[in-house]
Design an enzyme around this catalytic site. Structure first.
Site, PDB file in Angstrom:
ATOM      1  N   ILE A 159     -18.666  27.329  -2.499  1.00 54.04           N
ATOM      2  CA  ILE A 159     -17.246  25.983  -1.959  1.00 54.04           C
ATOM      3  C   ILE A 159     -18.932  25.567  -1.308  1.00 54.04           C
ATOM      4  O   ILE A 159     -19.216  25.602  -0.434  1.00 54.04           O
ATOM      5  CB  ILE A 159     -16.869  27.226  -1.239  1.00 54.04           C
ATOM      6  CG1 ILE A 159     -16.303  27.444  -2.289  1.00 54.04           C
ATOM      7  CG2 ILE A 159     -15.897  25.508  -0.795  1.00 54.04           C
ATOM      8  CD1 ILE A 159     -14.559  28.363  -1.362  1.00 54.04           C
ATOM      9  N   GLU A 160     -19.031  24.280  -2.356  1.00 55.26           N
ATOM     10  CA  GLU A 160     -19.829  23.241  -1.335  1.00 55.26           C
ATOM     11  C   GLU A 160     -19.391  22.218  -1.454  1.00 55.26           C
ATOM     12  O   GLU A 160     -20.319  20.656  -1.573  1.00 55.26           O
ATOM     13  CB  GLU A 160     -21.799  23.459  -3.020  1.00 55.26           C
ATOM     14  CG  GLU A 160     -21.768  24.602  -3.022  1.00 55.26           C
ATOM     15  CD  GLU A 160     -23.131  24.436  -4.256  1.00 55.26           C
ATOM     16  OE1 GLU A 160     -23.499  23.313  -4.302  1.00 55.26           O
ATOM     17  OE2 GLU A 160     -23.177  25.560  -4.896  1.00 55.26           O
TER      18      GLU A 160
END
Ligand code: NAG
Ligand code: NAG
Ligand code: NAG
Ligand code: NAG
Length: 361
Positions: free
Chosen positions: A123-124
């Site tokens: 999850i960037e």
């Protein structure tokens, strides 16, 4: 497989999970990997069948960034390696605890039906401190780890983080909590020029000092080094130079990113296998930058434009990999396992072997 049958179980939480018949020749290979490991070689799998040629004497975990391949699951398990899902979700959508649990339940279910051993949370997203998303992300990691560990004994939950914990690309997360609440962090020690704050010039994807300083920052937050796996790049950046000086300074077009005046976004990511086909016929051949401890070369394209290419090779990776032991980290891994040349070409075979070898000096 003839006569595929499905077995449906009703879990204690009330959800039904249907297991397809085990696709492995030996049904025991569908059991999740149980043993714990004190060191990791973590591989991202993104396509095709080259996984057959990975160095399985090293691989401990394969993360699935491609369509599910049951053959790979059976094979990884036969080598004692974990095979994990990847998970990404809009953090806005999981601020609501109900939606969060539903998302997690879906992933646990998917892992079970595919006989997998955990999940890699990738999850960037940019998140600012102390927003609802900031707390939701920590909650997601905690609840995902709890659910996987409960439902799939021995499973592994990991989280991908940027090369340092200081809000890189505005990813301001509670890193110490996320490390504590997951099995470990995969530190993406690459794309380190996503925000260039100084001169707009081409540089290494993962300069040595900057990379090591990133780990020091995680450790200074109180994170146990055993919760950190070093991620190295098996790809390069190819930059067009606006101007190339005699000392090989390649000036870049200014393209701002998340507040910084310029970025590696003006470059093009190129696999190591492609670099190896180009370097010897480039203008310069392989050059070595002793400050950044990385190789690079210049070439001219067919429109006459000069490019500078920065990459990692066994020499630069070995220097970093030595620090895995020095800093007491959990291990090493790469983005990604499918960027090498796995063809039968003898020169390529040697190069590919050397890249795997460099991971564990
Ligand atoms: C991070 O999370 C931990 C554990 O939940 C908490 O004690 C700490 O205050 C949080 N830190 C920040 C900066 O929010
Ligand atoms: C390119 O670099 C040279 C040498 O540093 C300098 O003299 C020249 O003005 C630069 N050209 C451009 C277009 O920036
Ligand atoms: C490029 O040159 C190096 C050093 O001379 C050599 O070892 C390598 O085999 C060459 N690569 C190819 C693809 O020919
Ligand atoms: C890298 O770090 C070492 C040790 O702190 C220092 O001596 C050296 O000057 C640094 N190199 C660069 C290019 O910053």
């Amino acid at each position: 497989m003839g006569g595929m049958s499905a077995v449906c179980l009703i879990l204690m939480i009330g959800a039904a999970v249907c297991l397809a018949a085990c696709p492995c020749s030996d049904p025991a290979l569908c059991d999740p990997i149980q043993h714990s490991r004190d060191s990791e070689v973590y591989v991202f799998y993104v396509r095709g069948k080259n996984w057959k040629l990975y160095d399985w004497s090293k691989v401990t975990t394969v993360a699935l960034f491609a369509p599910y391949d049951p053959e790979l699951m059976c094979f990884a398990h036969s080598k004692g390696a974990r095979f994990v899902l990847t998970g990404d979700v809009s953090v806005k959508e999981i601020v609501d605890p109900k939606q969060r649990s539903a998302w997690i339940a879906g992933k646990v279910n998917l892992a079970k039906t595919q006989y997998m051993d955990g999940i890699n949370l990738d999850i960037e997203q940019p998140i600012l401190p102390h927003t609802p998303e900031y707390y939701a992300l920590t909650g997601l990691v905690k609840e995902t780890t709890e659910a996987f560990h409960r439902e799939i004994p021995g499973s592994q939950v990991t989280f991908d983080v940027a090369w340092n914990p200081n809000c890189v690309d505005n990813r301001c997360y509670n890193y110490s909590a996320i490390a504590e609440l997951s099995d470990f962090l995969f530190v993406m020690s690459y794309d380190e020029q996503s925000q260039i704050w100084t001169e707009c010039i081409a540089g290494a994807n993962a300069p040595f000092n900057q990379t090591i300083a990133g780990y020091q920052k995680f450790i200074n937050l109180g994170i146990d080094p055993k919760k950190l796996v070093m991620g190295v790049p098996w790809y390069s950046y190819d930059y067009v130079c606006l101007n190339l000086t005699e000392d090989n300074t390649c000036e870049l077009e200014k393209r701002p990113f998340q507040g910084a005046p310029c970025s590696d976004a003006v470059g093009r990511q190129v696999p190591y296998r492609t670099i190896m086909k180009q370097v010897n016929s480039s203008l310069t051949g392989r050059l070595w930058d002793n400050e950044q401890k990385a190789p690079f070369y210049n070439y001219k394209d067919n429109k006459g434009k000069i490019h500078q290419v920065w990459y990692d090779d066994p020499e630069s990776i070995t220097l970093k990999a030595i620090y895995v032991k020095k800093l007491g980290l959990r291990g090493i891994g790469m983005w990604n396992g499918d960027l090498l040349d796995y063809s039968g070409d003898p020169v390529a075979q040697e190069q590919t072997k050397a890249m795997w070898k460099a991971l564990t000096p």
